[in-house]
Design a protein around this motif. Structure first.
Motif, PDB file in Angstrom:
ATOM      1  N   TRP A 115       7.095  26.971  43.148  1.00  0.00           N
ATOM      2  CA  TRP A 115       7.699  27.471  41.838  1.00  0.00           C
ATOM      3  C   TRP A 115       7.106  28.462  40.936  1.00  0.00           C
ATOM      4  O   TRP A 115       7.658  29.055  40.151  1.00  0.00           O
ATOM      5  N   ASN A 116       5.657  28.687  41.512  1.00  0.00           N
ATOM      6  CA  ASN A 116       4.902  29.758  40.869  1.00  0.00           C
ATOM      7  C   ASN A 116       5.322  31.164  41.533  1.00  0.00           C
ATOM      8  O   ASN A 116       4.713  32.072  40.967  1.00  0.00           O
ATOM      9  N   HIS A 117       6.082  31.125  42.590  1.00  0.00           N
ATOM     10  CA  HIS A 117       6.371  32.488  43.284  1.00  0.00           C
ATOM     11  C   HIS A 117       7.237  33.245  42.384  1.00  0.00           C
ATOM     12  O   HIS A 117       8.355  32.834  41.963  1.00  0.00           O
ATOM     13  N   PRO A 118       6.933  34.416  42.269  1.00  0.00           N
ATOM     14  CA  PRO A 118       7.757  35.224  41.508  1.00  0.00           C
ATOM     15  C   PRO A 118       9.312  35.665  42.223  1.00  0.00           C
ATOM     16  O   PRO A 118      10.209  35.825  41.496  1.00  0.00           O
ATOM     17  N   GLY A 119       9.444  35.294  43.381  1.00  0.00           N
ATOM     18  CA  GLY A 119      10.748  35.525  43.940  1.00  0.00           C
ATOM     19  C   GLY A 119      11.500  33.983  43.712  1.00  0.00           C
ATOM     20  O   GLY A 119      12.483  33.905  44.586  1.00  0.00           O
ATOM     21  N   PHE A 120      11.070  33.041  43.093  1.00  0.00           N
ATOM     22  CA  PHE A 120      11.607  31.921  42.994  1.00  0.00           C
ATOM     23  C   PHE A 120      13.029  31.994  41.869  1.00  0.00           C
ATOM     24  O   PHE A 120      12.829  32.243  40.855  1.00  0.00           O
ATOM     25  N   ALA A 122      15.910  30.070  42.160  1.00  0.00           N
ATOM     26  CA  ALA A 122      16.814  28.954  42.220  1.00  0.00           C
ATOM     27  C   ALA A 122      16.798  28.061  40.956  1.00  0.00           C
ATOM     28  O   ALA A 122      16.034  28.467  40.232  1.00  0.00           O
ATOM     29  N   TYR A 123      17.617  27.455  40.952  1.00  0.00           N
ATOM     30  CA  TYR A 123      18.010  26.374  39.851  1.00  0.00           C
ATOM     31  C   TYR A 123      17.776  26.999  38.477  1.00  0.00           C
ATOM     32  O   TYR A 123      18.072  28.110  38.015  1.00  0.00           O
ATOM     33  N   PHE A 124      16.737  26.578  37.976  1.00  0.00           N
ATOM     34  CA  PHE A 124      15.996  27.562  36.727  1.00  0.00           C
ATOM     35  C   PHE A 124      14.574  27.426  36.969  1.00  0.00           C
ATOM     36  O   PHE A 124      13.948  26.515  36.952  1.00  0.00           O
ATOM     37  N   SER A 125      14.198  28.940  37.138  1.00  0.00           N
ATOM     38  CA  SER A 125      12.917  28.936  37.645  1.00  0.00           C
ATOM     39  C   SER A 125      11.805  28.598  36.383  1.00  0.00           C
ATOM     40  O   SER A 125      12.466  29.143  35.298  1.00  0.00           O
ATOM     41  N   ASN A 126      10.598  28.497  36.610  1.00  0.00           N
ATOM     42  CA  ASN A 126       9.664  28.110  35.408  1.00  0.00           C
ATOM     43  C   ASN A 126       8.341  28.491  35.904  1.00  0.00           C
ATOM     44  O   ASN A 126       8.248  29.253  36.897  1.00  0.00           O
ATOM     45  N   THR A 127       7.395  28.241  35.174  1.00  0.00           N
ATOM     46  CA  THR A 127       6.270  28.935  35.209  1.00  0.00           C
ATOM     47  C   THR A 127       5.033  27.881  34.740  1.00  0.00           C
ATOM     48  O   THR A 127       5.012  27.376  33.618  1.00  0.00           O
ATOM     49  N   ALA A 412       8.771  38.605  23.763  1.00  0.00           N
ATOM     50  CA  ALA A 412       8.471  39.670  24.788  1.00  0.00           C
ATOM     51  C   ALA A 412       8.891  39.279  26.304  1.00  0.00           C
ATOM     52  O   ALA A 412       9.684  39.860  26.826  1.00  0.00           O
ATOM     53  N   ARG A 413       8.261  38.106  26.632  1.00  0.00           N
ATOM     54  CA  ARG A 413       8.387  37.936  28.016  1.00  0.00           C
ATOM     55  C   ARG A 413       9.915  37.216  28.309  1.00  0.00           C
ATOM     56  O   ARG A 413      10.525  37.711  29.201  1.00  0.00           O
ATOM     57  N   VAL A 414      10.325  36.689  27.254  1.00  0.00           N
ATOM     58  CA  VAL A 414      11.906  35.866  27.523  1.00  0.00           C
ATOM     59  C   VAL A 414      12.802  37.054  27.667  1.00  0.00           C
ATOM     60  O   VAL A 414      13.778  37.173  28.296  1.00  0.00           O
ATOM     61  N   ARG A 415      12.674  38.086  26.464  1.00  0.00           N
ATOM     62  CA  ARG A 415      13.622  39.064  26.376  1.00  0.00           C
ATOM     63  C   ARG A 415      13.414  39.910  27.519  1.00  0.00           C
ATOM     64  O   ARG A 415      14.358  40.475  28.198  1.00  0.00           O
ATOM     65  N   GLN A 416      12.214  40.325  28.197  1.00  0.00           N
ATOM     66  CA  GLN A 416      12.078  40.990  29.523  1.00  0.00           C
ATOM     67  C   GLN A 416      13.046  40.336  30.618  1.00  0.00           C
ATOM     68  O   GLN A 416      13.603  41.099  31.356  1.00  0.00           O
ATOM     69  N   GLN A 417      12.708  38.979  30.712  1.00  0.00           N
ATOM     70  CA  GLN A 417      13.644  38.232  31.662  1.00  0.00           C
ATOM     71  C   GLN A 417      15.066  38.459  31.581  1.00  0.00           C
ATOM     72  O   GLN A 417      15.804  38.453  32.651  1.00  0.00           O
ATOM     73  N   ILE A 418      15.447  38.107  30.320  1.00  0.00           N
ATOM     74  CA  ILE A 418      16.745  38.624  30.152  1.00  0.00           C
ATOM     75  C   ILE A 418      17.332  40.062  30.486  1.00  0.00           C
ATOM     76  O   ILE A 418      18.289  40.276  31.270  1.00  0.00           O
ATOM     77  N   ALA A 419      16.704  40.801  30.245  1.00  0.00           N
ATOM     78  CA  ALA A 419      16.709  42.251  30.471  1.00  0.00           C
ATOM     79  C   ALA A 419      17.046  42.445  32.097  1.00  0.00           C
ATOM     80  O   ALA A 419      17.788  43.045  32.758  1.00  0.00           O
ATOM     81  N   LEU A 487      32.268  28.773  45.903  1.00  0.00           N
ATOM     82  CA  LEU A 487      30.784  28.927  46.125  1.00  0.00           C
ATOM     83  C   LEU A 487      30.208  29.999  45.494  1.00  0.00           C
ATOM     84  O   LEU A 487      30.377  30.965  45.935  1.00  0.00           O
ATOM     85  N   VAL A 488      29.206  29.882  44.462  1.00  0.00           N
ATOM     86  CA  VAL A 488      28.574  31.071  43.944  1.00  0.00           C
ATOM     87  C   VAL A 488      27.221  30.969  44.088  1.00  0.00           C
ATOM     88  O   VAL A 488      26.491  29.791  44.221  1.00  0.00           O
ATOM     89  N   LEU A 489      26.409  32.018  44.349  1.00  0.00           N
ATOM     90  CA  LEU A 489      24.959  31.866  44.429  1.00  0.00           C
ATOM     91  C   LEU A 489      24.470  32.108  42.796  1.00  0.00           C
ATOM     92  O   LEU A 489      24.671  32.842  42.130  1.00  0.00           O
ATOM     93  N   ARG A 490      23.541  31.247  42.571  1.00  0.00           N
ATOM     94  CA  ARG A 490      22.635  31.215  41.308  1.00  0.00           C
ATOM     95  C   ARG A 490      21.567  32.041  41.463  1.00  0.00           C
ATOM     96  O   ARG A 490      20.600  31.798  42.387  1.00  0.00           O
ATOM     97  N   PHE A 491      21.308  32.934  40.584  1.00  0.00           N
ATOM     98  CA  PHE A 491      20.105  33.871  40.594  1.00  0.00           C
ATOM     99  C   PHE A 491      19.339  33.847  39.387  1.00  0.00           C
ATOM    100  O   PHE A 491      20.044  34.286  38.285  1.00  0.00           O
ATOM    101  N   ALA A 492      18.452  33.215  38.976  1.00  0.00           N
ATOM    102  CA  ALA A 492      17.856  32.675  37.801  1.00  0.00           C
ATOM    103  C   ALA A 492      16.335  33.344  37.667  1.00  0.00           C
ATOM    104  O   ALA A 492      15.573  33.666  38.620  1.00  0.00           O
ATOM    105  N   ILE A 493      16.033  33.864  36.597  1.00  0.00           N
ATOM    106  CA  ILE A 493      14.742  34.677  36.090  1.00  0.00           C
ATOM    107  C   ILE A 493      13.954  33.772  35.094  1.00  0.00           C
ATOM    108  O   ILE A 493      14.407  33.529  34.140  1.00  0.00           O
ATOM    109  N   GLY A 494      12.878  33.200  35.619  1.00  0.00           N
ATOM    110  CA  GLY A 494      12.259  32.453  34.558  1.00  0.00           C
ATOM    111  C   GLY A 494      10.674  32.327  34.745  1.00  0.00           C
ATOM    112  O   GLY A 494       9.831  31.684  34.298  1.00  0.00           O
ATOM    113  N   ASN A 495      10.126  33.128  36.016  1.00  0.00           N
ATOM    114  CA  ASN A 495       8.721  32.967  36.249  1.00  0.00           C
ATOM    115  C   ASN A 495       8.074  34.048  35.662  1.00  0.00           C
ATOM    116  O   ASN A 495       8.526  35.270  35.452  1.00  0.00           O
TER     117      ASN A 495
END
Ligand SMILES: *Cc1c(COP(=O)(O)O)cnc(C)c1O
Length: 519
Positions: A115-120, A122-127, A412-419, A487-495
């Motif tokens: 889950w700490n991998h920056p390529g995670f 899936a689901y909602f990634s976390n840190t 700043a971190r959340v904003r960057q992930q949304i961008a 079927l859709v692919l979920r691509f989440a950024i949260g790490n």
């Protein structure tokens, strides 16, 4: 699995005194080993051992955090492989920490999905962020139990302070009572339990639900895209799964207020009692944001408790220009947001606020004599507000994360992930035959590849194979869902360690895997 340590059946121990001679002295009480030797005084390992191994572990964790891509993001482990690699029963005699830690690296780490991998994605990634990890380390060492104020004044009061800070970071108004639970599922369970108790005339706490002809059917409403934890809470609270009513969504996957009002009116006409409405800010499927202000009005008119599930999406409100996503939430009776999801706090930490702590307390408070304290009327005893007695000191890591980044750093971190997510969605939209399935408001993009010439089933299968191919590669991890039957692919950024390089790489992989699958 055999169980050598305990055998199948064990006789009750002989009374120690007189078992083998007179009970003269400490040995007789401490007992003897199977071979008759007196047991040594047990005690913990020497503190020097702790310090030595802790230093080594911290070095290991430092390398792990510095090179988070060292391991494949998805474990390449066959089911049962980890169990098979471990002894089926515990050791009879002590093992050195060296051996144990070596086995962690040899057997356990290869079986981890990182889950700490920056390529995670899936689901909602976390840190697990650095201040959060330090907080967890301290938490386990301090071993606080925040059940009563008295059993940890600092844990109780830091929980109040941290929850109030977090409330301010999200732009919620005053007048909320905050508490920390393990997960949003439990937070939502507690909220719906409070909704049930908000009707004291039903006396469900005292009399229960079963066998009562005097009770109406109790109904709970949420959108057809709400999280399954709402269904589970309704089931666990004895309301009956069929009384979790799933309301239709609009073309942007938001709960339709007109459909909610109609469902409530039809139920009331049938003699049913609406007790709760759950609105979602950031649905699990597509991160849709239900229209909370309209839903709040309908819930209030129906006399129903409004709970807002902002487990994931709520974190976006730390970005000042996005605070509007929580519009209307101050009209709700409860709201949950998970700092362990998108606010860099390690698992587990879920923030629950309620407007009526008295109702939550009425649902759960039960104080046996041995837990009565002199100051109980003057303090918050968090055990009164939920099922569990013992409670972890989760406030420490949350407080440390908020301090170590500050409001601006979190934003700043959340904003960057949304961008980054929006940039990714733009790339997908610009590519022929790739689609973005729902509006990208937050840090989740739902996409699919729809090349010409494939029918619906073949397109689903194609996308599924793309996902499996990427996940097998070790560099990126995506998950899937079904939206409108597709079927859709979920691509989440949260790490916190995900940057543009990782997102570009994932997009390259998506196109490569798609092309290879069609070749
Ligand atoms: C993740 C999520 C949940 C469940 O969270 P847990 O803390 O794992 O129970 C509930 N609702 C929403 C909207 C979520 O995204």
């Amino acid at each position: 699995m055999t169980d050598h340590a305990h055998g199948s059946r064990r006789a009750l121990p002989e009374p120690l005194a007189g078992a083998d001679g007179p009970a003269d002295g400490w040995d007789a009480h401490v007992g003897r080993d199977v071979d008759g030797t007196p047991l040594a005084a047990p005690g913990d390992l020497p503190v020097a051992e702790f310090t030595r191994h802790a230093h080594e572990l911290v070095e290991w964790i430092g390398r792990y955090l510095a090179e988070p891509e060292r391991y494949p993001v998805v474990a390449r482990t066959a089911p049962g492989a980890i169990r098979d690699a471990l002894p089926s029963s515990p050791p009879r005699t002590a093992e050195p920490l060296e051996t144990i830690l070596a086995d962690v690296e040899r057997v356990i780490v290869p079986g981890l999905t990182h889950w700490n991998h920056p390529g995670f994605h899936a689901y909602f990634s976390n840190t697990a962020s650095i201040p959060g990890i330090l907080g967890e380390l301290l938490t386990s060492a301090l071993n606080q139990n925040a059940m009563l104020w008295k059993t940890s004044p600092a844990a109780t009061e830091l929980e109040q302070v941290a929850m109030d800070w977090l409330r301010q970071l999200l732009g919620l108004g005053r007048g909320w009572f905050g508490m920390i639970t393990d997960t949003a599922s439990i937070s939502t369970f507690l909220a719906i339990a409070a909704a049930r108790e908000a009707r004291p005339e039903l006396d469900i706490r005292g009399r229960g639900l079963a066998g009562r002809a005097d009770l109406p059917v109790l109904r709970v409403y949420c959108s057809s895209h709400a999280h399954s934890s709402v269904d589970k809470a309704v089931m666990a609270l004895g309301l009956g799964h069929e009384n979790c009513v799933h309301i239709d969504v609009d073309e942007q996957f938001r709960m339709r207020p007109d459909a909610l009002a109609a469902a409530i009116a039809a139920d009331v006409a049938r003699g049913m009692l609406p007790i709760a409405v759950v609105a979602t800010v950031g649905t699990t499927s597509v991160a849709a944001i239900d229209p909370v202000p309209e839903i709040a009005e309908i819930a209030r008119a129906a006399g129903a408790w409004l709970h807002v599930d902002a487990a994931y999406g709520g974190a976006a409100a730390v970005v000042p220009e996005l605070a509007g996503i929580l519009d209307g939430v101050d009209e709700a009776d409860s709201v949950v947001m998970n700092p362990h999801k998108w606010l860099f706090v390690p698992m587990d930490c879920s923030a629950l606020w309620v407007k009526h702590p008295d109702v939550l307390k009425r649902a759960f408070a039960l104080v046996p004599e041995y837990l009565v304290t002199r100051e109980q009327d003057a303090v918050v005893n968090y055990m009164d507000y939920g099922v569990q007695l013992g409670r972890r000191f989760r406030a420490l890591k949350l407080w440390m994360v908020m301090r170590a980044y500050g409001a601006d750093g979190l934003a700043a971190r959340v904003r960057q992930q949304i961008a980054l997510t929006r940039a990714f969605a733009d790339w997908v939209r610009a590519e022929p035959h790739w689609e973005v399935i729902a509006p990208v408001h937050l840090s989740l993009a739902c996409i699919r590849h729809a090349p010409p010439g494939l029918d619906a089933a073949a397109t689903d299968a194609h996308n599924e194979r793309i996902m499996h191919a990427i996940n097998a590669g070790g560099e990126a991890f995506l998950s899937h869902n079904r939206t409108n039957g597709q079927l859709v692919l979920r691509f989440a950024i949260g790490n916190i360690r995900t940057d543009e390089r990782h997102v570009r790489r994932a997009w390259d992989l998506l196109r490569e895997c798609a092309a290879r699958d069609l070749a």
